[in-house]
Design a protein around this motif. Structure first.
Motif, mmCIF file in Angstrom:
data_model
loop_
_atom_site.group_PDB
_atom_site.id
_atom_site.type_symbol
_atom_site.label_atom_id
_atom_site.label_comp_id
_atom_site.label_asym_id
_atom_site.label_seq_id
_atom_site.Cartn_x
_atom_site.Cartn_y
_atom_site.Cartn_z
ATOM 1 N N GLY A 75 -44.915 16.052 -43.567
ATOM 2 C CA GLY A 75 -46.317 16.417 -43.435
ATOM 3 C C GLY A 75 -47.269 15.269 -43.691
ATOM 4 N N TYR A 76 -46.784 14.208 -44.369
ATOM 5 C CA TYR A 76 -47.627 13.021 -44.580
ATOM 6 C C TYR A 76 -47.735 12.154 -43.325
ATOM 7 C CZ TYR A 76 -47.356 13.917 -49.612
ATOM 8 O OH TYR A 76 -47.456 14.470 -50.864
ATOM 9 N N LEU A 77 -46.865 12.359 -42.364
ATOM 10 C CA LEU A 77 -46.811 11.490 -41.183
ATOM 11 C C LEU A 77 -47.688 12.048 -40.071
ATOM 12 C CD1 LEU A 77 -42.957 10.821 -41.151
ATOM 13 C CD2 LEU A 77 -44.755 9.420 -42.186
ATOM 14 N N PRO A 78 -48.140 11.185 -39.179
ATOM 15 C CA PRO A 78 -48.939 11.657 -38.037
ATOM 16 C C PRO A 78 -48.082 12.386 -37.026
ATOM 17 C CG PRO A 78 -48.545 9.301 -37.849
ATOM 18 C CD PRO A 78 -48.013 9.701 -39.199
ATOM 19 N N THR A 79 -48.758 13.202 -36.209
ATOM 20 C CA THR A 79 -48.072 13.967 -35.169
ATOM 21 C C THR A 79 -48.458 13.404 -33.811
ATOM 22 O OG1 THR A 79 -48.148 15.956 -36.533
ATOM 23 C CG2 THR A 79 -47.720 16.259 -34.191
ATOM 24 N N LEU A 80 -47.475 13.102 -33.001
ATOM 25 C CA LEU A 80 -47.695 12.534 -31.664
ATOM 26 C C LEU A 80 -47.448 13.611 -30.624
ATOM 27 C CD1 LEU A 80 -48.348 9.920 -30.086
ATOM 28 C CD2 LEU A 80 -45.869 9.490 -29.971
ATOM 29 N N ASN A 81 -48.451 13.882 -29.799
ATOM 30 C CA ASN A 81 -48.364 14.917 -28.770
ATOM 31 C C ASN A 81 -48.412 14.274 -27.387
ATOM 32 O OD1 ASN A 81 -48.441 17.026 -30.705
ATOM 33 N ND2 ASN A 81 -50.677 16.805 -30.830
ATOM 34 N N LEU A 82 -47.488 14.629 -26.539
ATOM 35 C CA LEU A 82 -47.417 14.118 -25.173
ATOM 36 C C LEU A 82 -47.357 15.308 -24.223
ATOM 37 C CD1 LEU A 82 -47.079 11.849 -23.062
ATOM 38 C CD2 LEU A 82 -44.601 11.985 -23.472
ATOM 39 N N SER A 83 -48.258 15.314 -23.231
ATOM 40 C CA SER A 83 -48.266 16.392 -22.237
ATOM 41 C C SER A 83 -48.354 15.799 -20.837
ATOM 42 C CB SER A 83 -49.451 17.342 -22.476
ATOM 43 O OG SER A 83 -50.681 16.659 -22.348
ATOM 44 N N VAL A 84 -47.628 16.365 -19.932
ATOM 45 C CA VAL A 84 -47.583 15.919 -18.540
ATOM 46 C C VAL A 84 -47.815 17.129 -17.645
ATOM 47 C CG1 VAL A 84 -46.202 14.849 -16.723
ATOM 48 C CG2 VAL A 84 -45.990 14.041 -19.087
ATOM 49 N N GLY A 85 -48.706 16.974 -16.587
ATOM 50 C CA GLY A 85 -48.996 18.074 -15.688
ATOM 51 C C GLY A 85 -48.977 17.643 -14.232
ATOM 52 N N LEU A 86 -48.570 18.537 -13.377
ATOM 53 C CA LEU A 86 -48.546 18.308 -11.924
ATOM 54 C C LEU A 86 -49.348 19.424 -11.263
ATOM 55 C CD1 LEU A 86 -44.752 17.411 -11.388
ATOM 56 C CD2 LEU A 86 -46.682 15.834 -11.515
ATOM 57 N N SER A 87 -50.078 19.056 -10.195
ATOM 58 C CA SER A 87 -50.858 20.061 -9.438
ATOM 59 C C SER A 87 -50.680 19.818 -7.943
ATOM 60 C CB SER A 87 -52.344 19.984 -9.811
ATOM 61 O OG SER A 87 -52.892 18.727 -9.445
ATOM 62 N N ASP A 88 -50.735 20.893 -7.201
ATOM 63 C CA ASP A 88 -50.566 20.826 -5.750
ATOM 64 C C ASP A 88 -51.544 21.821 -5.126
ATOM 65 O OD1 ASP A 88 -49.720 20.415 -3.223
ATOM 66 O OD2 ASP A 88 -47.825 21.491 -3.437
ATOM 67 N N ASN A 98 -53.718 18.842 2.434
ATOM 68 C CA ASN A 98 -52.839 18.976 1.260
ATOM 69 C C ASN A 98 -53.185 17.884 0.259
ATOM 70 O OD1 ASN A 98 -51.449 21.142 2.359
ATOM 71 N ND2 ASN A 98 -49.960 19.813 3.411
ATOM 72 N N SER A 99 -53.160 18.248 -0.978
ATOM 73 C CA SER A 99 -53.416 17.244 -2.025
ATOM 74 C C SER A 99 -52.465 17.468 -3.197
ATOM 75 C CB SER A 99 -54.864 17.335 -2.491
ATOM 76 O OG SER A 99 -55.131 18.595 -3.080
ATOM 77 N N HIS A 100 -52.031 16.372 -3.765
ATOM 78 C CA HIS A 100 -51.123 16.395 -4.922
ATOM 79 C C HIS A 100 -51.729 15.511 -5.996
ATOM 80 C CE1 HIS A 100 -48.008 18.211 -2.366
ATOM 81 N NE2 HIS A 100 -48.356 17.304 -1.434
ATOM 82 N N SER A 101 -51.563 15.946 -7.226
ATOM 83 C CA SER A 101 -52.079 15.148 -8.346
ATOM 84 C C SER A 101 -51.169 15.323 -9.566
ATOM 85 C CB SER A 101 -53.505 15.567 -8.685
ATOM 86 O OG SER A 101 -53.549 16.908 -9.149
ATOM 87 N N ALA A 102 -51.188 14.353 -10.401
ATOM 88 C CA ALA A 102 -50.415 14.377 -11.646
ATOM 89 C C ALA A 102 -51.297 13.886 -12.769
ATOM 90 C CB ALA A 102 -49.167 13.509 -11.513
ATOM 91 N N SER A 103 -51.090 14.453 -13.964
ATOM 92 C CA SER A 103 -51.895 14.052 -15.110
ATOM 93 C C SER A 103 -50.989 13.953 -16.346
ATOM 94 C CB SER A 103 -53.012 15.067 -15.357
ATOM 95 O OG SER A 103 -52.484 16.347 -15.671
ATOM 96 N N ALA A 104 -51.347 13.103 -17.220
ATOM 97 C CA ALA A 104 -50.600 12.937 -18.479
ATOM 98 C C ALA A 104 -51.586 12.604 -19.573
ATOM 99 C CB ALA A 104 -49.554 11.833 -18.336
ATOM 100 N N SER A 105 -51.269 13.103 -20.772
ATOM 101 C CA SER A 105 -52.136 12.827 -21.912
ATOM 102 C C SER A 105 -51.271 12.551 -23.142
ATOM 103 C CB SER A 105 -53.080 14.008 -22.166
ATOM 104 O OG SER A 105 -52.354 15.168 -22.516
ATOM 105 N N LEU A 106 -51.751 11.693 -23.966
ATOM 106 C CA LEU A 106 -51.056 11.323 -25.208
ATOM 107 C C LEU A 106 -52.051 11.435 -26.354
ATOM 108 C CD1 LEU A 106 -48.490 10.183 -26.567
ATOM 109 C CD2 LEU A 106 -49.404 7.882 -26.153
ATOM 110 N N GLY A 107 -51.675 12.213 -27.362
ATOM 111 C CA GLY A 107 -52.574 12.428 -28.483
ATOM 112 C C GLY A 107 -51.904 12.153 -29.815
ATOM 113 N N LEU A 108 -52.665 11.640 -30.722
ATOM 114 C CA LEU A 108 -52.184 11.339 -32.070
ATOM 115 C C LEU A 108 -52.998 12.156 -33.062
ATOM 116 C CD1 LEU A 108 -50.324 9.617 -33.879
ATOM 117 C CD2 LEU A 108 -52.153 7.906 -33.968
ATOM 118 N N ASP A 109 -52.273 12.942 -33.878
ATOM 119 C CA ASP A 109 -52.944 13.810 -34.844
ATOM 120 C C ASP A 109 -52.430 13.470 -36.245
ATOM 121 O OD1 ASP A 109 -54.366 15.739 -36.113
ATOM 122 O OD2 ASP A 109 -53.063 17.408 -35.495
ATOM 123 N N TRP A 110 -53.332 13.126 -37.109
ATOM 124 C CA TRP A 110 -52.950 12.758 -38.467
ATOM 125 C C TRP A 110 -53.887 13.492 -39.415
ATOM 126 C CZ3 TRP A 110 -51.899 7.018 -40.212
ATOM 127 C CH2 TRP A 110 -51.219 7.041 -41.452
#
Length: 277
Positions: A75-88, A98-110
């Motif tokens: 619980g003393y350590l930070p939390t790293l969150n990674l999310s990846v999304g695709l859309s069509d 037609n359109s395609h897209s991709a998204s990614a996010s990286l978050g750090l929670d301490w």
């Protein structure tokens, strides 16, 4: 009468330990085989520490609590969150597209300020670890004491077993000499009775030493965590269970008379010969 009552009480207690029907007959054996115990004290203790199941359970609980501390400290350590999304997406009117897209996010929670929750969880885990450690040490010390007590008692019974065996031989010789002196007219009936009493006492001590050695030897093995082998179980099943027949046989293979009745019989024969004269 008192001995018979004690015997029946012991049988009732044995049935209770075995959890069998109280009216079920028991065939007891008097067979005894002396098997020397070769292990020294240190070997017995090392074996007990490695094979006692209750001590292994305590050790596993201690390891579990140590892992719980690591989890709480996370619980003393930070939390790293990674999310990846695709859309069509696809459009047909007014034009096909037609359109395609991709998204990614990286978050750090301490969470630095958690109102002491993590610290309390760590303290609780450490307390549980200390309790588990104390239980482990307590059981280990108890096992050490159990093994030592049983080992010393076994060695003491072994010495009594060897010494009382010699005492039985000596008492048999004394009883034989007393009877022969009485036959020759140089002894008294009182000497024969005293010799028979000494022989009975020596045999009783010998049987007691046998029982104590077998009992304490089994106690040592139980304290060490030794289980019965397949050969021992098979041998136990093949033991002679005719206790009454075994009790009628001399304990040490002596060919001399061993009861007061035989002594009285000799005295009556001698008295008859004197009457004939």
């Amino acid at each position: 009468i008192k001995a018979e009552n004690s015997y029946e009480v012991d049988l009732a207690e044995l049935r209770n330990y075995l959890n069998i029907d109280r009216s079920e007959p028991l065939n007891l054996t008097t067979d005894f085989s002396y098997l020397a115990f070769e292990q020294d004290m240190g070997t017995c203790l090392d074996y007990a520490y490695a094979n006692r199941k209750d001590l292994q359970v305590d050790k596993n609980k201690l390891l579990q609590q140590e892992q719980a501390i690591k989890v709480a400290k996370a619980g003393y350590l930070p939390t790293l969150n990674l999310s990846v999304g695709l859309s069509d997406s696809q459009r047909f009117h007014p034009d096909s597209e037609n359109s395609h897209s991709a998204s990614a996010s990286l978050g750090l929670d301490w969470n630095i300020f958690d109102s002491g929750i993590t610290r309390a969880q760590v303290k609780s885990a450490e307390t549980n670890r200390d309790i588990a450690k104390l239980n482990y040490l307590k059981d280990k010390e108890q096992i050490d004491l159990d093994v030592r007590q049983a080992y010393y008692n076994m060695r003491e019974a072994e010495k009594r077993f060897n010494s009382t065996q010699d005492a039985v031989h000596q008492a048999e010789e004394d009883a034989f000499i007393a009877r022969e002196k009485y036959r020759a007219g140089e002894g008294l009936m009182l000497d024969i009775i005293d010799a028979q009493e000494a022989l009975s006492t020596a045999r009783l001590n010998y049987i007691s030493a046998q029982y104590d050695y077998a009992r304490y030897k089994a106690t040592v093995e139980n304290a060490m965590g030794v289980e019965l082998t397949a050969e021992e179980k098979e041998a136990a099943a093949q033991l002679d269970t005719d206790a009454d027949a075994a009790l009628t046989q001399p304990l040490l293979g002596s060919s001399s008379d061993s009861t007061v009745d035989s002594t009285r019989k000799v005295a009556e024969e001698l008295a008859g010969k004197e009457g004939d004269k």
